[in-house]
Design a protein around this motif. Structure first.
Motif, PDB file in Angstrom:
ATOM      1  N   LYS A  11      40.062  47.876  49.120  1.00 14.03           N
ATOM      2  CA  LYS A  11      38.983  48.802  48.745  1.00 14.03           C
ATOM      3  C   LYS A  11      37.643  48.396  49.345  1.00 14.03           C
ATOM      4  O   LYS A  11      36.952  49.192  49.978  1.00 14.03           O
ATOM      5  CB  LYS A  11      38.853  48.876  47.205  1.00 14.03           C
ATOM      6  N   THR A  12      37.257  47.136  49.118  1.00 10.99           N
ATOM      7  CA  THR A  12      35.959  46.669  49.601  1.00 10.99           C
ATOM      8  C   THR A  12      35.898  46.720  51.125  1.00 10.99           C
ATOM      9  O   THR A  12      34.892  47.158  51.708  1.00 10.99           O
ATOM     10  CB  THR A  12      35.675  45.237  49.096  1.00 10.99           C
ATOM     11  N   THR A  13      36.988  46.302  51.761  1.00  6.48           N
ATOM     12  CA  THR A  13      37.009  46.305  53.231  1.00  6.48           C
ATOM     13  C   THR A  13      36.835  47.744  53.751  1.00  6.48           C
ATOM     14  O   THR A  13      36.049  47.990  54.670  1.00  6.48           O
ATOM     15  CB  THR A  13      38.331  45.700  53.741  1.00  6.48           C
ATOM     16  N   LEU A  59      26.888  46.740  46.639  1.00  3.97           N
ATOM     17  CA  LEU A  59      27.984  45.853  47.051  1.00  3.97           C
ATOM     18  C   LEU A  59      28.681  45.267  45.832  1.00  3.97           C
ATOM     19  O   LEU A  59      28.113  45.213  44.734  1.00  3.97           O
ATOM     20  CB  LEU A  59      27.436  44.718  47.920  1.00  3.97           C
ATOM     21  N   GLN A  60      29.916  44.804  46.048  1.00 10.65           N
ATOM     22  CA  GLN A  60      30.682  44.245  44.922  1.00 10.65           C
ATOM     23  C   GLN A  60      29.973  43.030  44.325  1.00 10.65           C
ATOM     24  O   GLN A  60      29.902  42.877  43.118  1.00 10.65           O
ATOM     25  CB  GLN A  60      32.096  43.877  45.384  1.00 10.65           C
ATOM     26  N   SER A  61      29.426  42.173  45.197  1.00  6.20           N
ATOM     27  CA  SER A  61      28.618  41.067  44.662  1.00  6.20           C
ATOM     28  C   SER A  61      27.188  41.306  45.110  1.00  6.20           C
ATOM     29  O   SER A  61      26.880  41.195  46.294  1.00  6.20           O
ATOM     30  CB  SER A  61      29.131  39.738  45.189  1.00  6.20           C
ATOM     31  N   LEU A 107      29.502  52.908  45.909  1.00  3.15           N
ATOM     32  CA  LEU A 107      29.451  51.936  44.818  1.00  3.15           C
ATOM     33  C   LEU A 107      30.774  51.178  44.772  1.00  3.15           C
ATOM     34  O   LEU A 107      31.841  51.791  44.668  1.00  3.15           O
ATOM     35  CB  LEU A 107      29.245  52.656  43.475  1.00  3.15           C
ATOM     36  N   ASP A 108      30.683  49.851  44.848  1.00  3.66           N
ATOM     37  CA  ASP A 108      31.903  49.039  44.853  1.00  3.66           C
ATOM     38  C   ASP A 108      32.115  48.423  43.472  1.00  3.66           C
ATOM     39  O   ASP A 108      31.442  47.455  43.105  1.00  3.66           O
ATOM     40  CB  ASP A 108      31.807  47.953  45.937  1.00  3.66           C
ATOM     41  N   GLU A 109      33.031  48.969  42.737  1.00  3.26           N
ATOM     42  CA  GLU A 109      33.349  48.525  41.375  1.00  3.26           C
ATOM     43  C   GLU A 109      32.109  48.402  40.492  1.00  3.26           C
ATOM     44  O   GLU A 109      31.846  47.336  39.918  1.00  3.26           O
ATOM     45  CB  GLU A 109      34.124  47.201  41.399  1.00  3.26           C
ATOM     46  N   PRO A 110      31.360  49.501  40.363  1.00  4.42           N
ATOM     47  CA  PRO A 110      30.118  49.414  39.583  1.00  4.42           C
ATOM     48  C   PRO A 110      30.350  49.125  38.112  1.00  4.42           C
ATOM     49  O   PRO A 110      29.457  48.623  37.441  1.00  4.42           O
ATOM     50  CB  PRO A 110      29.499  50.808  39.758  1.00  4.42           C
TER      51      PRO A 110
HETATM   52 MG   LIG Z   1      36.747  44.671  46.237  1.00  2.00          MG
END
Ligand SMILES: [Mg+2]
Ligand SMILES: Nc1ncnc2c1ncn2[C@@H]1O[C@H](COP(=O)(O)OP(=O)(O)OP(=O)(O)O)[C@@H](O)[C@H]1O
Length: 306
Positions: free
Chosen positions: A49-51, A89-91, A161-164
């Protein structure tokens, strides 16, 4: 911008691929997202997902395929796109030692945002009371909301939005759902990732289920579940019918005892109901309709583990 299904595409991803250590972690992903759509990328940890998202955002270079955002390519870095897209971003990374409000003012300044707008965005994500709290003193959920506020401060038309909602408590997650629905109601396009099946089902107009770098299903949540040719799970409290009586019901399979219940599956709910009503036992029957988890199980042969 290309058009499909009568709508305008905000995003078009075609055969997107990323290889790490000789292994494709994103493996030929294609989809389009229409303007104003809330599009979810759902998948377990490590699905890619993030990639995928970061290649769409122009932050990682794809090894193959193409991305078009609002009709332009995000990679190599496309400065004309930056004011039009928002990225969480996720982080998340913040500027050190600044308060929530100062973070937003600083991010906003990069885009020439008026100071008034910062207060509106703080209110939108429910951080008005924390405006003067330093970022490192915020709770995890508040930081999450601040990172969304940073992605929103310049009022972008397309939001990633990455895993908000990861690591939020149930109440904070629900509050954030309201925030996200509010953003969609203002006509924005949202592409978001999650590993929460139930959340994707509630929030998204359409969902791509990603597994091992590939899209294994994509549609509206309703259609994904409707197309599933699955048996309906049913159960009866013990004592209503014997195991043998349950086995003799029409088209019943997988009959088993689970604690205080007898559980089974059937394809024709009505036929089972009919027999039970004639016996006056229909009120005891509990049915569980199919969910996206069943879609995942059907397509991969394994349980969904977020
Ligand atoms: Mg991810
Ligand atoms: N920079 C990298 N170098 C090598 N491998 C990577 C890199 N980034 C990601 N991967 C690998 O690619 C795969 C997909 O990772 P990715 O972060 O896209 O998954 P994800 O779906 O976002 O997972 P999560 O739900 O845990 O955030 C994983 O196997 C991961 O180890």
């Amino acid at each position: 911008m290309n058009k499909e299904d009568g709508g305008v595409n905000a995003v078009a991803v075609e055969a997107l691929t990323k290889v790490y250590g000789g292994k494709p972690v994103v493996d030929g992903v294609s989809f389009t997202v229409r303007e104003g759509e809330f599009f979810g990328i759902l998948g377990p940890n490590g699905a890619g997902k993030t990639t995928t998202l970061e290649m769409m955002e122009g932050l990682r270079k794809a090894d193959g395929g193409s991305v078009s955002l609002l009709g332009a390519s995000p990679h190599p870095r496309n400065t004309s796109l930056l004011p039009r897209i928002g990225v969480q971003l996720q982080s998340s990374a913040f500027f050190e030692r600044l308060t929530a409000k100062e973070q937003l003012v600083t991010f906003g300044a990069l885009y020439g945002v008026e100071a008034d707008r910062v207060d509106d965005v703080l209110a939108l994500v429910g951080l008005t009371e924390e405006a003067h709290t330093r970022e490192d003193k915020l709770s995890g959920g508040q930081r999450q909301r601040l990172s969304i506020a940073c992605a929103l401060v310049h009022d972008p038309e397309l939001l990633f939005l990455d895993e908000p909602t990861a690591s939020l408590d149930p109440q904070a997650r629900r509050n954030l759902w309201d925030v996200l629905r509010g953003i969609k109601d203002r006509g924005k396009t949202i592409v978001y990732t999650t590993h929460y099946i139930e959340e994707a089902e509630r929030l998204c107009d359409r969902i791509a289920i990603l597994d091992h770098g590939q899209v294994i299903a994509m549609d509206t949540p309703d259609a994904l579940v409707r197309d599933l040719d699955t048996r309906v799970s049913m159960d009866l409290p013990q004592g209503v019918l014997s195991l043998d009586e349950v086995r003799s019901l029409p088209d019943v399979q997988d009959v088993r005892e689970e604690g205080s219940k007898i559980c089974f599956t059937a394809t024709d709910t009505n036929a089972v109901m009919h027999v039970l009503s004639e016996r006056g036992d229909a009120g005891h029957l509990q049915t569980r309709t199919a969910s996206l988890e069943d879609v995942f199980l059907e397509l991969t042969g394994r349980e969904y583990r977020s």
